[in-house]
Design an enzyme around this catalytic site. Structure first.
Site, PDB file in Angstrom:
ATOM      1  N   ASN A 174       0.755  -1.095   0.115  1.00 36.08           N
ATOM      2  CA  ASN A 174      -0.087  -0.002  -0.167  1.00 36.08           C
ATOM      3  C   ASN A 174       0.836   1.404  -0.109  1.00 36.08           C
ATOM      4  O   ASN A 174       1.742   1.401   0.844  1.00 36.08           O
ATOM      5  CB  ASN A 174      -0.960  -0.032   1.404  1.00 36.08           C
ATOM      6  CG  ASN A 174      -1.913   1.140   1.408  1.00 36.08           C
ATOM      7  OD1 ASN A 174      -2.630   1.483   0.586  1.00 36.08           O
ATOM      8  ND2 ASN A 174      -1.587   2.049   2.347  1.00 36.08           N
ATOM      9  N   ALA A 188      -2.522  -4.782   7.577  1.00 34.43           N
ATOM     10  CA  ALA A 188      -1.276  -4.265   7.604  1.00 34.43           C
ATOM     11  C   ALA A 188      -1.191  -2.931   6.736  1.00 34.43           C
ATOM     12  O   ALA A 188      -1.482  -3.055   5.679  1.00 34.43           O
ATOM     13  CB  ALA A 188      -0.043  -5.005   7.470  1.00 34.43           C
ATOM     14  N   HIS A 218       1.327  -1.163   5.457  1.00 36.65           N
ATOM     15  CA  HIS A 218       2.382  -1.226   4.513  1.00 36.65           C
ATOM     16  C   HIS A 218       1.885  -2.445   3.412  1.00 36.65           C
ATOM     17  O   HIS A 218       2.743  -2.479   2.584  1.00 36.65           O
ATOM     18  CB  HIS A 218       3.864  -1.348   5.109  1.00 36.65           C
ATOM     19  CG  HIS A 218       3.999  -2.506   5.696  1.00 36.65           C
ATOM     20  ND1 HIS A 218       3.401  -2.813   7.048  1.00 36.65           N
ATOM     21  CD2 HIS A 218       4.554  -3.432   5.514  1.00 36.65           C
ATOM     22  CE1 HIS A 218       3.936  -4.142   7.274  1.00 36.65           C
ATOM     23  NE2 HIS A 218       4.860  -4.527   6.525  1.00 36.65           N
ATOM     24  N   GLU A 219       0.914  -3.205   3.874  1.00 36.98           N
ATOM     25  CA  GLU A 219       0.695  -4.355   2.812  1.00 36.98           C
ATOM     26  C   GLU A 219      -0.550  -4.115   2.132  1.00 36.98           C
ATOM     27  O   GLU A 219      -0.727  -3.121   0.833  1.00 36.98           O
ATOM     28  CB  GLU A 219       0.652  -5.644   3.543  1.00 36.98           C
ATOM     29  CG  GLU A 219       1.938  -5.718   4.151  1.00 36.98           C
ATOM     30  CD  GLU A 219       2.270  -7.324   4.551  1.00 36.98           C
ATOM     31  OE1 GLU A 219       2.144  -8.460   3.770  1.00 36.98           O
ATOM     32  OE2 GLU A 219       2.502  -7.480   5.840  1.00 36.98           O
ATOM     33  N   MET A 220      -1.826  -4.568   2.551  1.00 33.56           N
ATOM     34  CA  MET A 220      -3.019  -4.527   1.751  1.00 33.56           C
ATOM     35  C   MET A 220      -3.873  -3.383   2.332  1.00 33.56           C
ATOM     36  O   MET A 220      -4.956  -3.017   2.088  1.00 33.56           O
ATOM     37  CB  MET A 220      -3.712  -5.818   1.897  1.00 33.56           C
ATOM     38  CG  MET A 220      -2.929  -6.781   1.056  1.00 33.56           C
ATOM     39  SD  MET A 220      -3.617  -8.351   1.198  1.00 33.56           S
ATOM     40  CE  MET A 220      -5.314  -8.314   0.096  1.00 33.56           C
TER      41      MET A 220
END
Length: 377
Positions: free
Chosen positions: A116, A156, A158-160
């Site tokens: 993301n 998360a 920084h992920e999804m």
């Protein structure tokens, strides 16, 4: 003796010595091949340190005739669609397959993943191949099941970056998904547990194809080259690899500090300590499976290693350079101690190439699963 006669004599002696040496090397190779041209339980014993529990290599099963039936199971079909669907992300742009790509052996071929807002992760994306056999998930083992693991990347930032309270309403707004969930779980009143169960059901179908080494284990003793058999022998003996990489999936499923903590430096990662808060776990990471290893570069928890020869040279050094002395550990409990299983190996360049050849032998041809042609909308 004339100079020309002397030169001829030297040439003849050199040729004779070469022939003797060649014959000796050939004899050694034939003896090594004979040692391994038999069931694995009859092979030479591996070099294993005292107290280390290990299991012998075991081949993967041949193609399961029930595979296609399994892939049609309602929860697996749903899980596959969810895995490839970016609707699980806050931006509707990132799916599980963004990092676990079927075209790259279910990893992403990046040092660390990008999620993301193009934020980078801290650790390399592990392949999902054979994830059904793992006892714990993530490099630090913080998840005990695939269901538990799936939740982390979804929410998360920084992920999804998915707000969990919003995900189920997004899915329930799509009639096609409601029918799929009802078929899989016999209820239209589904929630996050069903999402996680479906994702896990699909991921448990992701297994390696059989490698040439599997064929060798099953009795096709001509399928490995002389170099690969030398690599197999070194892997089991002088290189000491089987202390950590053994069994059907070439892993002990334990945690080790191999000297890559980068303590108080750039790339510092305290590993399993972040989960347990036990100073003895500083720098320990879960032993990765070596199946399909040559398809899943870059390697290590930080993804900093792209060259296998260089990586093997690193292991050859013993990696004890930055290990804490007792005095340093007493002064700073978090100062990492490299696992005593890591020792200088004294491998020659030729031996390192032999081991690398063996790693190719345990790497199967990639199966590139096709993405769904359409998603429920």
């Amino acid at each position: 003796m004339k100079e020309s006669t002397m030169k001829k004599s030297i040439v003849l002696v050199t040729l004779a010595l070469g022939a003797v040496l060649s014959s000796f090397v050939y004899s050694q190779q034939e003896e090594l091949r004979q040692l391994y041209a038999r069931p694995a339980h009859e092979w030479p014993s591996p070099t294993i340190d005292s107290g280390v529990k290990w299991t012998e290599f075991k081949s993967l099963p041949k193609v399961d005739s029930n595979y296609f039936t399994l892939m049609e199971r309602a929860d697996v079909k749903l899980g596959k669609l969810l895995f490839f669907d970016p609707i699980l992300s806050g931006s509707n742009q990132i799916s599980c397959s963004s990092c676990h790509n079927p075209q790259t052996s279910w990893a992403d071929k990046l040092t660390v993943p990008i999620g993301n807002d193009h934020l980078e992760g801290q650790r390399n994306t592990p392949s999902l191949l054979n994830v059904y056999a793992r006892k714990a998930l993530f490099w630090d083992g913080r998840a005990g099941s695939l269901e538990e693991q799936a939740l982390g990347p979804i929410e998360a930032h920084h992920e999804m970056n998915m707000e969990l309270t919003q995900l189920i309403p997004k899915l329930k707004a799509i009639p096609a998904y409601n029918k799929l969930f009802e078929a899989a779980f016999e209820t239209a009143d589904y929630a996050m547990p069903e999402v996680l169960k479906a994702l896990a059901a699909f991921q448990r179908t992701l297994s390696s194809r059989r490698s040439r080494f599997d064929e060798f284990l099953d009795g096709n003793y001509k399928v490995l080259s002389d170099q690969e058999i030398r690599g197999l022998h070194l892997f089991r003996t002088k290189a000491r690899c089987m202390n950590c990489h053994n069994g059907q999936f070439f892993t002990d499923n334990l945690y080790h500090n191999i000297g890559l903590t980068y303590y108080k430096r750039k790339f510092q990662d305290l590993g399993r300590y972040e989960v347990t808060k036990d100073p003895n776990d500083v720098g320990r990471f879960q032993t990765p499976s070596l199946r399909d290893i040559m398809n899943t570069d870059p390697w290590m928890h930080n993804g900093l290693f792209w060259n296998m020869t260089g990586l093997l040279n690193m292991y050859n050094s013993g990696m004890q350079m930055n290990s804490a002395t007792p005095q340093q550990k007493a002064k700073d409990p978090l100062y990492p101690v490299t696992d005593p299983l890591m020792q200088p190996l004294q491998l020659s360049k030729a031996e390192i190439k032999d081991i690398e050849a063996f790693l190719h032998a345990i790497t199967a041809t990639s199966y590139r699963m096709r993405r769904p042609e359409s998603l429920p909308r």
